[in-house]
Design a protein around this motif. Sequence first.
Motif, PDB file in Angstrom:
ATOM      1  N   LEU A 257       0.822  -1.207   0.000  1.00 24.01           N
ATOM      2  CA  LEU A 257       0.000   0.000   0.000  1.00 24.01           C
ATOM      3  C   LEU A 257       0.858   1.261   0.000  1.00 24.01           C
ATOM      4  CD1 LEU A 257      -2.680  -1.098   2.626  1.00 24.01           C
ATOM      5  CD2 LEU A 257      -2.907  -1.089   0.128  1.00 24.01           C
ATOM      6  N   PRO A 258       0.394   2.334  -0.641  1.00 24.28           N
ATOM      7  CA  PRO A 258       1.153   3.596  -0.660  1.00 24.28           C
ATOM      8  C   PRO A 258       0.969   4.427   0.605  1.00 24.28           C
ATOM      9  CG  PRO A 258      -0.837   3.842  -1.958  1.00 24.28           C
ATOM     10  CD  PRO A 258      -0.807   2.401  -1.503  1.00 24.28           C
ATOM     11  N   VAL A 259       0.301   3.871   1.605  1.00 21.45           N
ATOM     12  CA  VAL A 259       0.135   4.544   2.896  1.00 21.45           C
ATOM     13  C   VAL A 259       0.578   3.590   3.996  1.00 21.45           C
ATOM     14  CG1 VAL A 259      -1.727   6.073   2.154  1.00 21.45           C
ATOM     15  CG2 VAL A 259      -2.290   3.802   3.042  1.00 21.45           C
ATOM     16  N   SER A 260       1.078   4.134   5.105  1.00 21.95           N
ATOM     17  CA  SER A 260       1.537   3.332   6.232  1.00 21.95           C
ATOM     18  C   SER A 260       0.399   3.133   7.231  1.00 21.95           C
ATOM     19  CB  SER A 260       2.721   4.016   6.921  1.00 21.95           C
ATOM     20  OG  SER A 260       3.056   3.336   8.110  1.00 21.95           O
ATOM     21  N   LEU A 261       0.293   1.889   7.736  1.00 24.84           N
ATOM     22  CA  LEU A 261      -0.742   1.556   8.715  1.00 24.84           C
ATOM     23  C   LEU A 261      -0.200   1.541  10.138  1.00 24.84           C
ATOM     24  CD1 LEU A 261      -2.502  -1.378   6.791  1.00 24.84           C
ATOM     25  CD2 LEU A 261      -2.787   1.102   6.520  1.00 24.84           C
TER      26      LEU A 261
ATOM     27  N   PRO B 233      -1.353  15.605   8.755  1.00 20.30           N
ATOM     28  CA  PRO B 233      -2.347  15.215   7.746  1.00 20.30           C
ATOM     29  C   PRO B 233      -2.390  13.714   7.498  1.00 20.30           C
ATOM     30  CG  PRO B 233      -0.431  16.200   6.702  1.00 20.30           C
ATOM     31  CD  PRO B 233      -0.254  16.388   8.180  1.00 20.30           C
ATOM     32  N   THR B 234      -3.598  13.241   7.246  1.00 19.36           N
ATOM     33  CA  THR B 234      -3.828  11.849   6.880  1.00 19.36           C
ATOM     34  C   THR B 234      -4.029  11.760   5.374  1.00 19.36           C
ATOM     35  OG1 THR B 234      -4.834  11.275   9.002  1.00 19.36           O
ATOM     36  CG2 THR B 234      -5.413   9.904   7.117  1.00 19.36           C
ATOM     37  N   PRO B 235      -3.334  10.855   4.685  1.00 18.75           N
ATOM     38  CA  PRO B 235      -3.549  10.708   3.241  1.00 18.75           C
ATOM     39  C   PRO B 235      -4.988  10.284   2.933  1.00 18.75           C
ATOM     40  CG  PRO B 235      -1.550   9.563   3.945  1.00 18.75           C
ATOM     41  CD  PRO B 235      -2.285   9.951   5.189  1.00 18.75           C
ATOM     42  N   LEU B 236      -5.578  10.928   1.945  1.00 23.92           N
ATOM     43  CA  LEU B 236      -6.916  10.553   1.482  1.00 23.92           C
ATOM     44  C   LEU B 236      -6.879   9.924   0.096  1.00 23.92           C
ATOM     45  CD1 LEU B 236      -9.100  13.539   2.748  1.00 23.92           C
ATOM     46  CD2 LEU B 236      -8.797  11.272   3.780  1.00 23.92           C
ATOM     47  N   VAL B 237      -5.936  10.325  -0.741  1.00 26.93           N
ATOM     48  CA  VAL B 237      -5.712   9.699  -2.048  1.00 26.93           C
ATOM     49  C   VAL B 237      -4.200   9.614  -2.239  1.00 26.93           C
ATOM     50  CG1 VAL B 237      -6.054   9.803  -4.538  1.00 26.93           C
ATOM     51  CG2 VAL B 237      -7.862  10.615  -3.010  1.00 26.93           C
ATOM     52  N   ALA B 238      -3.693   8.395  -2.434  1.00 22.46           N
ATOM     53  CA  ALA B 238      -2.253   8.198  -2.597  1.00 22.46           C
ATOM     54  C   ALA B 238      -2.020   7.061  -3.588  1.00 22.46           C
ATOM     55  CB  ALA B 238      -1.588   7.883  -1.255  1.00 22.46           C
ATOM     56  N   PHE B 239      -0.846   7.082  -4.217  1.00 23.76           N
ATOM     57  CA  PHE B 239      -0.522   6.029  -5.188  1.00 23.76           C
ATOM     58  C   PHE B 239       0.990   5.944  -5.348  1.00 23.76           C
ATOM     59  CE2 PHE B 239      -1.546  10.024  -7.279  1.00 23.76           C
ATOM     60  CZ  PHE B 239      -0.440  10.252  -8.089  1.00 23.76           C
ATOM     61  N   TRP B 240       1.460   4.793  -5.874  1.00 22.25           N
ATOM     62  CA  TRP B 240       2.869   4.637  -6.197  1.00 22.25           C
ATOM     63  C   TRP B 240       3.097   3.407  -7.069  1.00 22.25           C
ATOM     64  CZ3 TRP B 240       6.191   3.081  -1.281  1.00 22.25           C
ATOM     65  CH2 TRP B 240       5.720   1.885  -0.747  1.00 22.25           C
ATOM     66  N   GLN B 241       4.296   3.348  -7.645  1.00 25.64           N
ATOM     67  CA  GLN B 241       4.749   2.178  -8.390  1.00 25.64           C
ATOM     68  C   GLN B 241       5.355   1.209  -7.391  1.00 25.64           C
ATOM     69  OE1 GLN B 241       4.801   2.227 -12.021  1.00 25.64           O
ATOM     70  NE2 GLN B 241       5.401   0.063 -12.085  1.00 25.64           N
ATOM     71  N   LYS B 242       4.936  -0.066  -7.447  1.00 24.44           N
ATOM     72  CA  LYS B 242       5.446  -1.081  -6.533  1.00 24.44           C
ATOM     73  C   LYS B 242       5.974  -2.252  -7.360  1.00 24.44           C
ATOM     74  CE  LYS B 242       6.240  -2.587  -2.365  1.00 24.44           C
ATOM     75  NZ  LYS B 242       7.275  -1.951  -1.524  1.00 24.44           N
ATOM     76  N   GLY B 243       7.295  -2.270  -7.586  1.00 22.45           N
ATOM     77  CA  GLY B 243       7.866  -3.290  -8.451  1.00 22.45           C
ATOM     78  C   GLY B 243       7.363  -3.097  -9.868  1.00 22.45           C
ATOM     79  N   ALA B 244       6.894  -4.179 -10.482  1.00 19.54           N
ATOM     80  CA  ALA B 244       6.359  -4.092 -11.842  1.00 19.54           C
ATOM     81  C   ALA B 244       4.927  -3.583 -11.868  1.00 19.54           C
ATOM     82  CB  ALA B 244       6.426  -5.463 -12.508  1.00 19.54           C
TER      83      ALA B 244
ATOM     84  N   GLY C 174       8.145   7.862  -0.565  1.00 22.36           N
ATOM     85  CA  GLY C 174       8.210   7.417  -1.952  1.00 22.36           C
ATOM     86  C   GLY C 174       6.881   7.416  -2.667  1.00 22.36           C
ATOM     87  N   ALA C 175       5.761   7.510  -1.915  1.00 24.46           N
ATOM     88  CA  ALA C 175       4.441   7.538  -2.544  1.00 24.46           C
ATOM     89  C   ALA C 175       4.033   8.973  -2.847  1.00 24.46           C
ATOM     90  CB  ALA C 175       3.412   6.874  -1.635  1.00 24.46           C
ATOM     91  N   THR C 176       3.097   9.135  -3.771  1.00 26.46           N
ATOM     92  CA  THR C 176       2.571  10.447  -4.151  1.00 26.46           C
ATOM     93  C   THR C 176       1.207  10.650  -3.521  1.00 26.46           C
ATOM     94  OG1 THR C 176       3.758  10.409  -6.259  1.00 26.46           O
ATOM     95  CG2 THR C 176       1.904  11.922  -6.077  1.00 26.46           C
ATOM     96  N   LEU C 177       1.014  11.793  -2.844  1.00 26.51           N
ATOM     97  CA  LEU C 177      -0.286  12.153  -2.280  1.00 26.51           C
ATOM     98  C   LEU C 177      -1.014  13.085  -3.239  1.00 26.51           C
ATOM     99  CD1 LEU C 177       0.852  10.900   0.329  1.00 26.51           C
ATOM    100  CD2 LEU C 177      -0.146  12.823   1.578  1.00 26.51           C
ATOM    101  N   ALA C 178      -2.255  12.723  -3.555  1.00 27.59           N
ATOM    102  CA  ALA C 178      -3.084  13.594  -4.382  1.00 27.59           C
ATOM    103  C   ALA C 178      -4.065  14.387  -3.529  1.00 27.59           C
ATOM    104  CB  ALA C 178      -3.850  12.777  -5.415  1.00 27.59           C
TER     105      ALA C 178
END
Length: 696
Positions: free
Chosen positions: A224-228, A480-491, A468-472
Amino acid sequence: TQPLTGVAEEARAAGVPIDIRWLLDPPAPDAQVDLLEAPTRSAPGEGFLLQARLSANFDGQVPYQLLRDGVPIDSGSLTLSRGRAAARFADVLRTPGTHRYELLLQPPNDSRPENNRAETWILCEGKGNILLLSPFPSDPLLPVLESGGFTVRHLRDPAPLQPGILAAARLVILHNFPAESLPQAFRKALPFYVQEQGGGLLMLGGKNSFGSGGYYQSEIDPLLPVSLDLQRREKKLLAAVAILMDRSGSMGSSPSGTQSAGLTKMDLANEGAAASLELLGDQDLAAVYAVDTKAHEILPLSPLGKNRAPLLDSVRRVRSAGGGINIHEALEAGCEALSKIRVGTRHIILFADARDSRQHPGDYRQIVQAAVAEGITVSVIGMGSENDSDAELLKEIAQLGKGRALFQSNAFGIPALFAQETMLVSRPAFAEEPASLQPTAGWREISAAPLRWLPEVDAFNLTLPRPGATLAAHTGQEDPTPLVAFWQKGAGRTAAIGFPLAGPFSEKARAWPDSPKLLTSLAQWCAAPEHPPGADVRTQVRGTTLQVDFFYEPSWEETLAATPPLLRTQDQHSEQVTATPWERMAPGHFRSQIRVAPGSLLQGVVHAGKSVFPFGPILIPTNAEWMKSPASLAETRALVTATGGSERVDLSECWAPTESSRRDHALQPGILALLLVLVLMEALHTRAGWHENHTG
């Protein structure tokens, strides 16, 4: 039973003839499946044929059963003539994914039942396929995704979730779907699916998502692009946790796997309890009991404080003491400890062996029901699978206790389950309160078209930004808490929407006009690309050897000249990822042969440039030594002939010298005579007192 490619050449070069001694067929009746063959791929609704070949040392009728995904779809009898039979079965697949076919022979009084079964897999391809997992009977996201050009398979029941279902999915969406509902094999397959096979993963918010859905320290957490990990989040309520650990005789054995290094199951259970204590706050309370026929207090209920190291040492020193676990005694001790205090959360974690937890005298139901009436909840962590002999008892306890039943057959995964359960009950992971939404420039990496963001969400999942993840979008608070996030994970690619889009706490999101645009844009970005034309992967299992062939057209030459294709496989049982070298067979053709342990379940992928070609799952048979196919016999005879060998009938003749060995031994008489002369001279030298003169 293994491929013999190249063996004859090596033997001839070394001058080694290979002889053979055939094993005699058993005098009793023996039938076997020589082949079960099917096309590797099929389109939904497209008919195809499965072909089977049988052999036996008798003629007559052989009953059979054909299964698809473990469910019988055909049965009857096949007629053997001159010890041979062939059959064809027609079928149609409509559900995308990999489907497993098994042909079972059921002859009476068969001498070798090990060779009465064969299987094959077929991939039913669905264009633009999405696997949507959600608890909603009519998920409102379904028409949104379909209008975006996707073919969506919506599942509420986790039963069909096996690794093969991922083969036809370009994207998996977890929509408010709890981690405990995902079968273990499916969870373990997701990291390879994303990081190696290039699949996509999208998690959507809700009370059963992210940390509140039990995903903390699961196989999916690192994707996941966010930490739990919410340890630095401020807590509002104190928690009291009683941990009841099985220390019966079964816990003294070593866990399966090569990485045990002297550890026992008890050691890993201790690490799980220690992980729980490390996650609790200084003011939280904890109690630990080790249970066999009695409940033994290891740590009395008390605040952990900042100096918890001695407490952790005590927990890590628990040892198995034999006997079985007394469920009644365990629950009674935990409930008695927690009933003495009043804090925001009171919770029991019962850890027990799912194969050795039979109930001793005492009414455990009455104890659990009384605890729930007082506001105490009970969850169970079972060592083993939910199909084990005592799993139903553990599931009943969790259901009565308003908690969760978690199972883990790999003992090394037990500490992670303790951590998930502790984080879930001790820290708020879902905020049931409105929060402002603050967009960022990160959305431009997804889409050039801007979104008209909603100003506020009804509720949100508590997570932290992942490096390393991008927050939108985020909550815009001081922390702040991420509400929309994404990233490349391997392939592959993964994304997270940290607020509900359907169900409770989603009123504002459902009224937001650009909600469909957010969902489809993220789905299109995450979904694995379609396979490029001009290349393909084919697999074949012979014995316990997997043969992988990669074929490509001349248009791929330039790409592969710069970067040769990379073959990677993962054994689902060991979770080990292996890179295997290729052999170039001809222009446009690479081949690799992988020796695999019997019973292994493999996923694989070929990386070619920026493209990926996934394959599998492939099950390696456990009965290879009993399979006697005509093709293998012919190949073996050809090997014997090519190396100058012969068929041996009388094993005593194996020690007789061959012509080549006679030539090799021709010098032996002369060498022996010379050695005899040297021995006699050495003896004469000693007895005559001959000595060399030395000067210095």
